[in-house]
Design a protein around this motif. Structure first.
Motif, short mmCIF file in Angstrom:
data_model
loop_
_atom_site.label_atom_id
_atom_site.label_comp_id
_atom_site.label_asym_id
_atom_site.label_seq_id
_atom_site.Cartn_x
_atom_site.Cartn_y
_atom_site.Cartn_z
N LEU A 146 -14.18 14.95 -0.51
CA LEU A 146 -12.84 15.52 -0.65
C LEU A 146 -12.47 15.55 -2.13
CD1 LEU A 146 -10.52 16.56 1.16
CD2 LEU A 146 -9.57 14.26 1.12
N ASP A 147 -12.23 16.74 -2.65
CA ASP A 147 -11.95 16.93 -4.07
C ASP A 147 -10.62 16.28 -4.45
OD1 ASP A 147 -11.58 17.78 -6.66
OD2 ASP A 147 -11.98 19.89 -6.25
N PRO A 148 -10.62 15.27 -5.34
CA PRO A 148 -9.37 14.60 -5.72
C PRO A 148 -8.35 15.52 -6.36
CG PRO A 148 -11.28 13.34 -6.44
CD PRO A 148 -11.79 14.66 -5.98
N ARG A 149 -8.80 16.63 -6.94
CA ARG A 149 -7.87 17.56 -7.58
C ARG A 149 -6.94 18.23 -6.58
NH1 ARG A 149 -11.83 21.52 -10.59
NH2 ARG A 149 -12.76 21.37 -8.49
N ARG A 150 -7.30 18.17 -5.32
CA ARG A 150 -6.49 18.83 -4.29
C ARG A 150 -5.31 17.98 -3.85
NH1 ARG A 150 -10.24 19.88 0.60
NH2 ARG A 150 -8.26 20.71 1.38
N LEU A 151 -5.32 16.69 -4.15
CA LEU A 151 -4.34 15.77 -3.56
C LEU A 151 -3.29 15.31 -4.57
CD1 LEU A 151 -6.76 15.66 -1.53
CD2 LEU A 151 -5.95 13.38 -0.94
N VAL A 152 -2.08 15.17 -4.05
CA VAL A 152 -0.95 14.65 -4.83
C VAL A 152 -0.19 13.68 -3.95
CG1 VAL A 152 1.18 15.20 -6.05
CG2 VAL A 152 -0.74 16.80 -6.14
N ALA A 153 0.26 12.57 -4.52
CA ALA A 153 1.08 11.59 -3.78
C ALA A 153 2.46 11.52 -4.43
CB ALA A 153 0.42 10.22 -3.77
N ILE A 154 3.50 11.45 -3.60
CA ILE A 154 4.87 11.41 -4.13
C ILE A 154 5.77 10.63 -3.18
CG2 ILE A 154 5.57 13.55 -2.99
CD1 ILE A 154 7.20 14.20 -5.53
N GLY A 155 6.76 9.97 -3.74
CA GLY A 155 7.73 9.24 -2.93
C GLY A 155 9.11 9.86 -3.05
N TYR A 156 9.75 10.14 -1.93
CA TYR A 156 11.09 10.73 -1.93
C TYR A 156 12.18 9.73 -1.59
CZ TYR A 156 9.00 15.41 -2.14
OH TYR A 156 8.32 16.55 -2.53
N GLY A 157 11.77 8.50 -1.28
CA GLY A 157 12.77 7.51 -0.92
C GLY A 157 13.58 7.95 0.28
N PHE B 180 9.17 -4.63 -3.82
CA PHE B 180 9.73 -3.32 -4.13
C PHE B 180 11.20 -3.44 -4.52
CE2 PHE B 180 6.45 -2.73 -0.85
CZ PHE B 180 5.56 -1.96 -1.58
N GLU B 181 11.54 -2.78 -5.61
CA GLU B 181 12.91 -2.81 -6.10
C GLU B 181 13.81 -1.82 -5.37
OE1 GLU B 181 12.96 -2.15 -10.27
OE2 GLU B 181 11.79 -3.95 -10.76
N SER B 182 13.22 -0.78 -4.80
CA SER B 182 14.03 0.26 -4.16
C SER B 182 13.19 0.98 -3.10
CB SER B 182 14.52 1.28 -5.20
OG SER B 182 13.42 2.03 -5.70
N ASN B 183 13.87 1.79 -2.31
CA ASN B 183 13.18 2.63 -1.32
C ASN B 183 12.28 3.65 -1.98
OD1 ASN B 183 14.12 1.56 1.15
ND2 ASN B 183 16.09 2.59 0.88
N TRP B 184 12.63 4.05 -3.19
CA TRP B 184 11.78 4.97 -3.93
C TRP B 184 10.42 4.33 -4.21
CZ3 TRP B 184 15.53 7.97 -7.55
CH2 TRP B 184 15.34 9.35 -7.37
N ASP B 185 10.46 3.08 -4.65
CA ASP B 185 9.21 2.36 -4.92
C ASP B 185 8.38 2.23 -3.65
OD1 ASP B 185 9.77 1.85 -7.68
OD2 ASP B 185 11.15 0.27 -7.07
N LEU B 186 9.04 1.87 -2.56
CA LEU B 186 8.34 1.68 -1.30
C LEU B 186 7.70 2.99 -0.82
CD1 LEU B 186 7.57 0.05 1.22
CD2 LEU B 186 9.83 0.59 2.17
N SER B 187 8.46 4.07 -0.84
CA SER B 187 7.94 5.37 -0.35
C SER B 187 6.80 5.86 -1.23
CB SER B 187 9.06 6.41 -0.29
OG SER B 187 9.58 6.68 -1.59
N SER B 188 6.90 5.65 -2.53
CA SER B 188 5.84 6.09 -3.44
C SER B 188 4.54 5.33 -3.21
CB SER B 188 6.29 5.92 -4.90
OG SER B 188 7.43 6.70 -5.18
N LYS B 189 4.66 4.02 -3.04
CA LYS B 189 3.47 3.20 -2.82
C LYS B 189 2.83 3.52 -1.48
CE LYS B 189 0.59 -0.03 -4.05
NZ LYS B 189 -0.36 0.19 -5.16
N ARG B 190 3.62 3.77 -0.47
CA ARG B 190 3.07 4.13 0.84
C ARG B 190 2.28 5.44 0.75
NH1 ARG B 190 7.77 2.69 5.38
NH2 ARG B 190 7.29 0.45 5.50
N ALA B 191 2.85 6.43 0.08
CA ALA B 191 2.15 7.72 -0.07
C ALA B 191 0.85 7.53 -0.85
CB ALA B 191 3.07 8.72 -0.78
#
Length: 236
Positions: A195-206, A171-182
């Motif tokens: 579970l309908d995939p349209r309901r889910l969103v993943a995001i990283g805030y670092g 990981f180059e940054s905390n942003w990358d790490l948080s995004s991949k974890r989510a």
């Protein structure tokens, strides 16, 4: 001439009273709806709604089409039902957390009509890693099974870190790490095919949405987390 003046005075135009009375009625309905929106007692709210509708629909001069008060009541009822469902969902999650002795690692809160489930990073990942621990996959799958029962809500999986720079080849940054974890947590939820995939969103805030000071070890530990946020948006 005097007789003509007397007849004219006896027939003063009072048609303005009708829209004025309607306006007062609608204002009364608005205040009642605003008051009702502060409670989640469905039984009392529905009783109030029926009484209000009966009063509004029985008066002369009320528009035959769906009134402003009816629209306000409908919107308030949707909001109230949403809060009730979120509380039911929270109750199920809390029970699972308690039964699995995870109260120190996982907590739930309802704020602004959103249910947020917060998982400490140490319960899910090794330091600097986005691979979910084998023993922690169970709780994420359990969340997916519970969320399956509430199909109208969206689910945001958000990763957070502290402000300490990360140094590794993955990981180059905390942003990358948080995004991949989510993203990894969301993928585990979606192993539930119901579970309908349209309901889910993943995001990283670092490191940029801390909930504690990053100046202490305890504060940084609180900031390293994954949040599962269930909001009130209705899925079409």
């Amino acid at each position: 001439m005097a007789k003509h003046r007397e007849q004219h005075e006896e027939h003063i135009d009072e048609s303005w009273l009708i829209p004025y009375a309607d306006l007062l009625t609608l204002l009364l309905a608005l205040f009642i709806v605003l008051f009702a929106s502060s409670t989640i007692d469905n039984q009392k709210f529905n009783a109030m709604k029926e009484s209000l509708n009966a009063a509004l629909n029985s008066g002369a001069g009320i528009m035959e089409s769906k009134s402003l008060s009816d629209q306000l009541i409908d919107k308030t009822e949707v909001k109230t039902d949403t809060v009730v469902e979120l509380q039911e969902l929270k109750k199920q999650l809390d029970q699972y957390i308690k039964e699995n002795n995870m109260t120190t690692e996982v907590e739930t809160n309802i704020i602004n009509n959103h249910l947020t489930l917060t998982i400490r990073d140490r319960a899910l990942f090794d330091s600097g890693s986005a691979v979910v621990k084998p023993q922690s996959r169970k709780i994420i799958k359990a969340m997916g099974s519970i969320l399956q029962q509430y199909p109208k809500f969206e689910v945001l999986v958000a990763g957070h870190t502290d402000n300490q720079p990360i140094y590794n080849n993955t990981f180059e940054s905390n942003w990358d790490l948080s995004s991949k974890r989510a993203l990894n947590c969301m993928k585990i939820m979606l192993t539930n095919k119901n579970l309908d995939p349209r309901r889910l969103v993943a995001i990283g805030y670092g490191e940029y949405r801390p909930i504690a000071e990053n100046t202490t070890t305890e504060g940084r530990a609180k900031n390293r987390r994954v949040e599962v946020i269930i909001n009130q948006k209705v899925i079409q």
